[in-house]
Write a protein that holds these residues in place. Structure first.
Motif, PDB file in Angstrom:
ATOM      1  N   HIS A 263       0.814  -1.136  -0.114  1.00 54.51           N
ATOM      2  CA  HIS A 263       0.154   0.476  -0.134  1.00 54.51           C
ATOM      3  C   HIS A 263       0.588   1.466   0.316  1.00 54.51           C
ATOM      4  CE1 HIS A 263      -3.765   2.542   0.259  1.00 54.51           C
ATOM      5  NE2 HIS A 263      -3.011   3.185   1.376  1.00 54.51           N
ATOM      6  N   LEU A 264       0.469   2.039  -0.999  1.00 55.35           N
ATOM      7  CA  LEU A 264       1.277   3.322  -0.939  1.00 55.35           C
ATOM      8  C   LEU A 264       0.570   4.813  -0.374  1.00 55.35           C
ATOM      9  CD1 LEU A 264       2.699   3.394  -4.757  1.00 55.35           C
ATOM     10  CD2 LEU A 264       3.794   2.761  -2.189  1.00 55.35           C
ATOM     11  N   PRO A 265       0.871   5.084   0.583  1.00 58.06           N
ATOM     12  CA  PRO A 265       0.396   6.044   1.059  1.00 58.06           C
ATOM     13  C   PRO A 265      -0.494   7.269   0.150  1.00 58.06           C
ATOM     14  CG  PRO A 265       2.644   7.222   0.655  1.00 58.06           C
ATOM     15  CD  PRO A 265       2.124   5.739   0.419  1.00 58.06           C
ATOM     16  N   PRO A 266      -1.287   8.230   0.770  1.00 57.71           N
ATOM     17  CA  PRO A 266      -1.901   9.158  -0.200  1.00 57.71           C
ATOM     18  C   PRO A 266      -0.781  10.438  -1.289  1.00 57.71           C
ATOM     19  CG  PRO A 266      -2.823   9.247   2.036  1.00 57.71           C
ATOM     20  CD  PRO A 266      -1.859   8.690   1.975  1.00 57.71           C
ATOM     21  N   PRO A 267       0.639  11.038  -0.396  1.00 59.78           N
ATOM     22  CA  PRO A 267       0.422  11.249  -1.356  1.00 59.78           C
ATOM     23  C   PRO A 267       0.634  10.953  -2.766  1.00 59.78           C
ATOM     24  CG  PRO A 267       2.082  11.843   1.189  1.00 59.78           C
ATOM     25  CD  PRO A 267       0.977  10.395   0.994  1.00 59.78           C
ATOM     26  N   ILE A 268       0.949  10.067  -2.585  1.00 61.06           N
ATOM     27  CA  ILE A 268       0.937   9.517  -4.770  1.00 61.06           C
ATOM     28  C   ILE A 268      -0.204   9.718  -4.954  1.00 61.06           C
ATOM     29  CG2 ILE A 268       0.127   6.661  -4.375  1.00 61.06           C
ATOM     30  CD1 ILE A 268       3.907   7.177  -5.482  1.00 61.06           C
ATOM     31  N   HIS A 269      -0.972   9.817  -4.570  1.00 61.96           N
ATOM     32  CA  HIS A 269      -2.127  10.961  -5.851  1.00 61.96           C
ATOM     33  C   HIS A 269      -2.583  12.247  -5.761  1.00 61.96           C
ATOM     34  CE1 HIS A 269      -3.645   6.538  -5.076  1.00 61.96           C
ATOM     35  NE2 HIS A 269      -3.223   6.262  -4.148  1.00 61.96           N
ATOM     36  N   TYR A 298      -4.129   1.139   6.096  1.00 63.63           N
ATOM     37  CA  TYR A 298      -3.638   1.232   7.353  1.00 63.63           C
ATOM     38  C   TYR A 298      -4.250   2.592   8.515  1.00 63.63           C
ATOM     39  CZ  TYR A 298       0.358   3.184   5.497  1.00 63.63           C
ATOM     40  OH  TYR A 298       1.297   4.773   4.266  1.00 63.63           O
ATOM     41  N   TYR A 299      -4.400   2.205   9.580  1.00 62.60           N
ATOM     42  CA  TYR A 299      -4.695   3.544  10.497  1.00 62.60           C
ATOM     43  C   TYR A 299      -4.027   4.211  11.203  1.00 62.60           C
ATOM     44  CZ  TYR A 299      -8.857  -0.345  11.405  1.00 62.60           C
ATOM     45  OH  TYR A 299      -9.707  -0.959  10.881  1.00 62.60           O
ATOM     46  N   HIS A 300      -3.971   5.237  10.785  1.00 54.10           N
ATOM     47  CA  HIS A 300      -3.326   6.602  10.243  1.00 54.10           C
ATOM     48  C   HIS A 300      -3.258   7.526  11.326  1.00 54.10           C
ATOM     49  CE1 HIS A 300      -1.882  10.328   7.695  1.00 54.10           C
ATOM     50  NE2 HIS A 300      -0.742   9.358   8.741  1.00 54.10           N
ATOM     51  N   SER A 301      -2.645   8.154  12.042  1.00 51.52           N
ATOM     52  CA  SER A 301      -3.146   9.441  13.118  1.00 51.52           C
ATOM     53  C   SER A 301      -1.698  10.326  12.278  1.00 51.52           C
ATOM     54  CB  SER A 301      -2.460   9.165  14.488  1.00 51.52           C
ATOM     55  OG  SER A 301      -3.382   8.064  15.327  1.00 51.52           O
ATOM     56  N   ASN A 302      -2.308  11.293  11.497  1.00 48.09           N
ATOM     57  CA  ASN A 302      -1.572  12.098  11.086  1.00 48.09           C
ATOM     58  C   ASN A 302      -1.669  13.753  12.527  1.00 48.09           C
ATOM     59  OD1 ASN A 302      -0.371  14.676   9.262  1.00 48.09           O
ATOM     60  ND2 ASN A 302      -1.353  13.574   7.790  1.00 48.09           N
ATOM     61  N   GLY A 337      -9.216   5.197  10.314  1.00 47.93           N
ATOM     62  CA  GLY A 337      -8.501   4.210   9.142  1.00 47.93           C
ATOM     63  C   GLY A 337      -9.988   3.211   8.644  1.00 47.93           C
ATOM     64  N   PRO A 338      -9.810   1.962   7.985  1.00 49.98           N
ATOM     65  CA  PRO A 338     -11.154   1.437   8.086  1.00 49.98           C
ATOM     66  C   PRO A 338     -11.804   0.778   8.593  1.00 49.98           C
ATOM     67  CG  PRO A 338      -8.658   0.191   6.796  1.00 49.98           C
ATOM     68  CD  PRO A 338      -8.660   1.527   7.993  1.00 49.98           C
ATOM     69  N   GLN A 339     -13.378   0.716   8.275  1.00 49.02           N
ATOM     70  CA  GLN A 339     -14.011   0.493   9.261  1.00 49.02           C
ATOM     71  C   GLN A 339     -14.414  -0.985   9.428  1.00 49.02           C
ATOM     72  OE1 GLN A 339     -16.795   3.195   7.364  1.00 49.02           O
ATOM     73  NE2 GLN A 339     -17.214   3.969   8.518  1.00 49.02           N
ATOM     74  N   PRO A 340     -15.370  -1.858  10.179  1.00 50.94           N
ATOM     75  CA  PRO A 340     -14.986  -3.333  11.219  1.00 50.94           C
ATOM     76  C   PRO A 340     -15.057  -3.831  10.077  1.00 50.94           C
ATOM     77  CG  PRO A 340     -16.092  -2.036  12.877  1.00 50.94           C
ATOM     78  CD  PRO A 340     -15.513  -0.817  11.578  1.00 50.94           C
ATOM     79  N   GLY A 341     -14.373  -4.687   8.901  1.00 55.70           N
ATOM     80  CA  GLY A 341     -14.683  -5.679   8.470  1.00 55.70           C
ATOM     81  C   GLY A 341     -14.670  -5.177   7.135  1.00 55.70           C
TER      82      GLY A 341
END
Length: 385
Positions: A263-269, A298-302, A337-341
């Protein structure tokens, strides 16, 4: 804009005599940025652009910040509020800070006046509808998916082809929208690895200069203050212009996404940046190809960026309950981050079909009372299993 463009008739050398067919001089106007050190354009008017017959201040725009909003995640629905009006008067504000402001609008009429945002550059995303942006730089036809950049202090109008179902998103910025430097070589040309190329951009098309005389109304927005200028000649009286400062458009469906083994982070977009935030485009793309890849983020704290996603169309693999016109705001410093499931469901997936816009600001963003009216109050608790 990073590229030189010219339209109409201009003199061989700037700042020299240039005569109209009637033998009188065109009036040259330099429109510059960063004083005289940034990009600029030279425009040649039939009339002096300084003429005004009357200047009136109109009522201020209301302060709509939701001052006691909690520090939490938000999901709100921009299709639930509708304000009648044109491309400007139908705008509904949702998020803001000292450097940017985000609106959505559903234009139901075309304007009978001209508009200038004196203090801000504008990004306009055409979610639904088609038409033409008219400015003193020329005409710029637009369709669904176009992302229009309108430089600060540009006089313009937006005319829609019909009023069946229009929707735009507008983001004001107090600094220019720019193509990232790492996309360009030392000469300013887009490099091979950039997610778009010069031929993808839509430039203004030439319009014959308007020589009409009369009473022409220009609304000038200066922050929350609105001024009405009456001009004795048509604002679109340009016989020609050249330079690097002008409106242009790029369609989200022309963005070339990049993918990786993991998985690549959002700056790639990344699409554009300003001094205070970035804009990204999310597009349909293959997922990561590592044999154990987890395509969901992944779960993320910016700790120093607020993240906003505007959902355009498709299947959004990390979210439940969102659809076209949904907006999520994840404040800085709080994990998201992603919701359950959703993490588990992404394992083994090969492709995602989604279009979305992302706004990442470098300081807190504040919701307005329009968010309060349109939000899903259960969203902050949607990670409970």
């Amino acid at each position: 804009m990073a590229f030189y463009h010219k339209l109409g008739s201009i003199p061989k050398k700037k700042h020299t005599t240039f005569y109209k067919p009637d033998g009188t001089l065109y009036r040259e106007e330099l429109v510059s940025s960063k004083g005289f050190s940034g990009v600029y354009s030279n425009k040649y008017h039939l009339n002096m652009p300084t003429k005004a017959t009357k200047i009136t201040e109109l009522p201020k725009l209301a302060d709509e910040v939701w001052h006691d909003a909690e520090l939490r995640h938000f999901h709100f629905l921009t299709d639930t509020l509708r304000k009648e009006g044109d491309f400007f008067s139908s705008r509904v504000s949702y998020l803001e800070n000292n450097h940017c402001k985000m609106y959505a609008a559903k234009p139901t009429t075309n304007p009978d006046y001209f508009f200038k945002n004196v203090y801000a550059h504008e990004y306009v995303f055409i979610h639904r509808g088609s038409g033409v942006l008219l400015s003193d730089y020329g005409s710029l036809p637009f369709v669904e998916g176009d992302q229009i950049i309108i430089p600060q202090a540009t006089i313009y109008q937006m005319h829609f082809d019909s009023f069946d179902d229009n929707k735009i998103v507008v983001i004001e910025s107090d600094t220019p929208y720019e193509i990232p430097k790492h996309y360009r070589n030392e000469y300013g040309q887009l490099e091979e690895h950039a997610p778009y190329e010069e031929r993808d951009f839509k430039m203004p098309q030439f319009m014959e200069p308007k020589g009409d005389l009369g009473d022409f109304r220009i609304l000038m927005k200066a922050g929350n203050r609105i001024f009405e200028y009456m001009q004795p000649h048509h604002p679109f009286d340009i016989g020609g212009w050249d330079g690097y400062l002008y409106p242009f458009a790029f369609n989200i469906k022309d963005y070339n996404p990049k993918v990786g083994r993991i998985h690549l982070p959002p700056p790639i977009h990344l699409l554009y940046h300003t001094k205070h935030f970035v804009l990204c485009n999310f597009n349909p793309r293959p997922f990561d190809w590592h044999e154990d890849a987890i395509p969901a983020p992944y779960y993320h704290s910016n700790v120093d960026s607020a993240e906003v996603l505007y959902y355009v169309e498709g299947d959004f693999m990390s979210r439940k309950g969102v659809g076209p016109g949904s907006v999520t705001l994840h404040p800085l410093g709080i994990p998201h981050g992603p919701q359950p499931g959703k993490t588990e469901a992404s394992v083994g997936a090969k492709f995602t079909h989604e279009y979305a816009l992302m706004l990442d600001t470098f300081e807190p963003l504040f919701p307005t009372t329009n968010v309060q009216q349109t939000e899903d109050p259960a969203y902050p608790y949607s990670w409970l299993e």
